[in-house]
Structure formats: C-alpha cells, structure tokens
Motif scaffolding. Structure first.
Motif, short mmCIF file in Angstrom:
data_model
loop_
_atom_site.label_atom_id
_atom_site.label_comp_id
_atom_site.label_asym_id
_atom_site.label_seq_id
_atom_site.Cartn_x
_atom_site.Cartn_y
_atom_site.Cartn_z
N LEU A 100 106.51 -6.10 -18.30
CA LEU A 100 107.49 -5.43 -19.15
C LEU A 100 106.86 -5.08 -20.50
CD1 LEU A 100 110.70 -7.58 -18.51
CD2 LEU A 100 110.06 -5.39 -17.45
N PRO A 101 107.29 -3.99 -21.13
CA PRO A 101 106.72 -3.61 -22.43
C PRO A 101 107.14 -4.59 -23.53
CG PRO A 101 108.57 -2.21 -21.87
CD PRO A 101 108.31 -3.04 -20.65
N ARG A 102 106.53 -4.43 -24.68
CA ARG A 102 106.83 -5.32 -25.81
C ARG A 102 108.29 -5.22 -26.23
NH1 ARG A 102 103.30 -7.69 -29.55
NH2 ARG A 102 104.33 -8.43 -31.45
N LEU A 103 108.82 -4.02 -26.26
CA LEU A 103 110.20 -3.77 -26.67
C LEU A 103 110.96 -3.04 -25.57
CD1 LEU A 103 109.65 -2.56 -30.35
CD2 LEU A 103 110.34 -4.85 -29.60
N PRO A 104 112.26 -3.25 -25.46
CA PRO A 104 113.04 -2.55 -24.45
C PRO A 104 113.11 -1.05 -24.72
CG PRO A 104 114.24 -4.43 -25.34
CD PRO A 104 113.07 -4.20 -26.23
N PRO A 105 113.07 -0.22 -23.69
CA PRO A 105 113.29 1.21 -23.89
C PRO A 105 114.65 1.45 -24.56
CG PRO A 105 112.50 0.78 -21.66
CD PRO A 105 112.79 -0.56 -22.28
N GLY A 106 114.67 2.31 -25.54
CA GLY A 106 115.90 2.62 -26.24
C GLY A 106 116.12 1.82 -27.51
N LEU A 107 115.38 0.74 -27.71
CA LEU A 107 115.61 -0.06 -28.90
C LEU A 107 115.24 0.70 -30.17
CD1 LEU A 107 115.12 -3.78 -29.49
CD2 LEU A 107 114.04 -2.23 -31.10
N LEU A 108 114.15 1.44 -30.13
CA LEU A 108 113.72 2.15 -31.33
C LEU A 108 114.78 3.16 -31.77
CD1 LEU A 108 109.94 2.77 -30.60
CD2 LEU A 108 110.98 0.99 -32.00
N ALA A 109 115.43 3.80 -30.80
CA ALA A 109 116.49 4.76 -31.14
C ALA A 109 117.67 4.04 -31.78
CB ALA A 109 116.94 5.51 -29.90
N LEU B 192 120.51 -4.77 -20.60
CA LEU B 192 120.57 -4.53 -19.16
C LEU B 192 120.41 -3.05 -18.84
CD1 LEU B 192 123.39 -7.03 -18.14
CD2 LEU B 192 120.90 -7.36 -18.15
N ARG B 193 120.97 -2.19 -19.67
CA ARG B 193 120.76 -0.75 -19.44
C ARG B 193 119.28 -0.37 -19.60
NH1 ARG B 193 126.01 -0.25 -21.88
NH2 ARG B 193 125.09 -0.23 -23.98
#
Length: 381
Positions: free
Chosen positions: A131-140, A160-161
């Motif tokens: 898994l990446p360092r941060l979840p997809p969508g967190l930066l947004a 979860l999304r």
C-alpha cells in the motif's frame, strides 16, 4: 528552542522539579539544544536501574506554564508502536491471526486490487503490504489544512473508499514501503475484530494503556497538552480521525519510558542473550503484565520478523531493529505538524531514550539523530 541557546529546565521555587543524575545531565541538555524551534522538551532516560526524566522550557512560547514530566506531547507515528502491541494482544487472545487477510474483515467491494496474493495483518504491521504511504484522495481532502491538520477531514469512511480504489505498488511481502495508510488500516481492522467495534482509543485504553499503567497516554485532542509549533507558528491539536492507529496518540516522557521498560523486559525474557546479568528492570509490578495475555503480547511485539538488506537491520512488529555487536537496538520516531518524538531501547544493557519536543520534525533530523546517538552511547555504557 530557538537557535542553539539552551532551554531553561523546569523549576519550582528556584529548584529543579526532580534532581537530574550526573550521568543524565549532559545527554539531556544536548538533546534540548538540538530541538531547534521548540520551547518545550522532555528527555527521559534509563541506564540499568537508574532513570531520569528531564523537562525543559514552557508549554507555549511566552507562556508561564513550565513543562513538567506530566506534560503531554503529540507523538505522531510512535502511535504505530502501540497499534503493534494491540495487534499482538488480539493475536494472543485468538481474536485474530497474523496471517488473516483483509477479506476476513472487509467485504469484497472494499478490498484493493490483489497483486500476487492477499494482504495480511502481518504485512500491514511490517510495512510490506504494497500500500502507498498515504491513502488515495487524502491530499485532496487536505486542501487548505495541509500545514495544520492534513488528516482532519479524512474519515473512516474515506479510508474504506480509498482502499477500494488502491492499486498496490508491489506484491504483499515483496518489499518494505513505509505506509501510514497500512498501519492506519490495521488499527481500523483491529477495532472490527472485537465485538461491538469500539473506537481505537477506547480499545487501546482497555487492552494496553490501562494494564500498563499509562494513564497520561490517549488520543483525546481536547485534554491539556503542550502547544505545537511549525516554523515558529502555533499549530492546533492534531486530529487524524480516519487513521488513528497511525498517529493519534499523545503521551508523556514517563509513560513512554514505562512502555520501553515493559518491552525491554519482554525482549530480555524471550532471549537470555539480551539480559546477560540475569537482571531485568523490575518495572512490571503486580498487575500481571509480565505474564498472561499482555506479557505474551509484549514478547511477540519485539520478536524480529524480517531481515532487511545490509545484514544489520531487522523489523519487528512496527519497531525498527539495528543489530549491533553490543546487542540489538529498537527504535522508532514520530512527528505531527507541531511535535517531534523519539523512543528507543536496548534490552541487553537495559537502556532507553525518550525525546519529545513541541516543534515539527526538522529537515536535518538533528533532534531525532541526536536521540538515537544518545541511545547508542548509553547502550555502549
């Protein structure tokens, strides 16, 4: 501190709150000087049967309240070390298994795309999930609050999304890739494994913090704590609702030193080579933490799981291990937008260092490197 001038040690009526042993004074003062940008620092040290907790400065710039041993600091990723212990505790109880795949806890529509096999709880606890360092969508979600509370708008539902649309960067177990996402997800799954699905902080308090006597550690951002600073600017209390297992905790020097004592005792008991004199720190008390479920979990937490390239590095559950001629050294660090934290211990010689500062981690890592070097110096004895 600002620049290189030493912070004032906390005083009470012109006297230090706790006498500082001669052996601890120089390393503690050096670490306080290394905490550039902080106005408050706590250094906690163990050397064999001796311990010292040394507070410096004030809880806020220009404020009258001195830092004491009871001052709470945000500890950021040191939270992951508590999540690892909670994982081991549930494993000892038989509630989960290290090899359990994500699919045991989550429906198929939430699972990430599989790459080479299922992701397990052990993969999450050793940063080998892919898994990446941060979840997809967190930066947004963090737009507008990146320099204050980048995780504050990211909820458990967002987690979860994000997982559902994640494409792992490698097959599980293939390589180590540090992941806040992974350990934050682990904390979420550990709450799902317990009937009633308690909140992370409540479950940790019941299973780990209470039994270990860590009364000043928790994830409530509304309780009194030092003010954190980012490049001299005060930061609001850290919030990380979607990934509490990755970085939500606050703690004190004495609480963290007690945790390290318990882990070092467990490591020494599991490996007699870590306790050559046949003595342990004797901090376990009568609450059963040296035996039974939590005692077994402490031992499981510090057991090496992976050997990394180079021959001298290992990973336990979350904890980094450096193999040295004088014995293994365990360490981890953490940071938030306003705080820096380090914890490390060497079970063979019963040494430990906790270093807390109310400023964001510096690019040169001087404070963290200084804490690690202090641990090595004490370890060599």
């Amino acid at each position: 501190m600002t620049g290189t001038a030493p912070l004032a040690r906390s005083v009470d009526g012109g006297r230090e709150r706790e006498p500082v042993p001669a052996w601890a004074r120089a390393p503690a003062d050096a670490l306080a000087r290394a905490a550039r940008g902080a106005c408050g620092v706590v250094v906690a040290l163990r050397r064999g049967d001796e311990r010292a907790v040394v507070p410096y400065g004030t809880t806020a710039y220009g404020g009258p309240e001195p830092v004491t041993a009871a001052t709470r600091f945000e500890i950021g990723s040191l939270t992951k070390c508590f999540t690892a212990l909670l994982l081991a505790e549930e494993a000892v109880r038989g509630e989960i298994g290290y090899g359990d795949p994500l699919g045991r806890f989550l429906p198929p529509g939430i699972l990430p795309a599989e790459r080479g096999g299922p992701i397990t709880l052990l993969h999450l606890a050793t940063h080998t999930s892919g898994l990446p360092r941060l979840p997809p969508g967190l930066l947004a979600e963090a737009a507008g609050v990146w320099f204050a509370n980048p995780y504050a708008r990211f909820s458990g539902d967002d987690l979860l999304r994000s997982l559902a649309r994640t494409r792992p960067g490698s097959a599980p177990g293939e390589r180590v890739r540090y992941s806040n996402f992974g350990v934050g997800l682990l904390g979420h799954l550990l709450t799902r494994a317990v009937p009633g699905g308690p909140a992370y902080g409540a479950l940790l308090a019941e299973r780990v913090l209470g039994p270990l006597g860590l009364r000043s550690t928790g994830d409530d951002p509304l309780l009194p704590q030092a003010t954190g600073y980012w490049h001299g600017r005060p930061r609001p209390p850290w919030r990380i609702p979607g990934l509490p297992g990755a970085g939500s905790l606050r703690s004190t020097g004495p609480d963290l030193l007690a945790l390290l004592d318990a882990l070092a005792d467990a490591a020494a008991e599991a490996d007699p080579g870590n306790d050559p004199d046949g003595r342990r720190s004797g901090v376990r008390g009568s609450d059963g933490r040296g035996s039974g479920v939590l005692g077994a979990a402490l031992a499981d937490t510090v057991r090496p799981r992976l050997a990394l390239r180079g021959g001298t590095r290992r990973l336990a559950l979350v904890w980094n291990i450096r193999v040295r001629p004088e014995g293994p050294v365990y360490h981890h660090s953490g940071g938030t937008r306003g705080f820096t934290a380090f914890a490390g211990f060497a079970p063979r010689h019963r040494t430990a260092v906790v270093a807390l500062a109310n400023t964001t981690p510096a690019a040169d890592q001087r404070f963290l490197q200084g804490a690690y070097n202090t641990l090595i110096t004490l370890h060599r004895g």
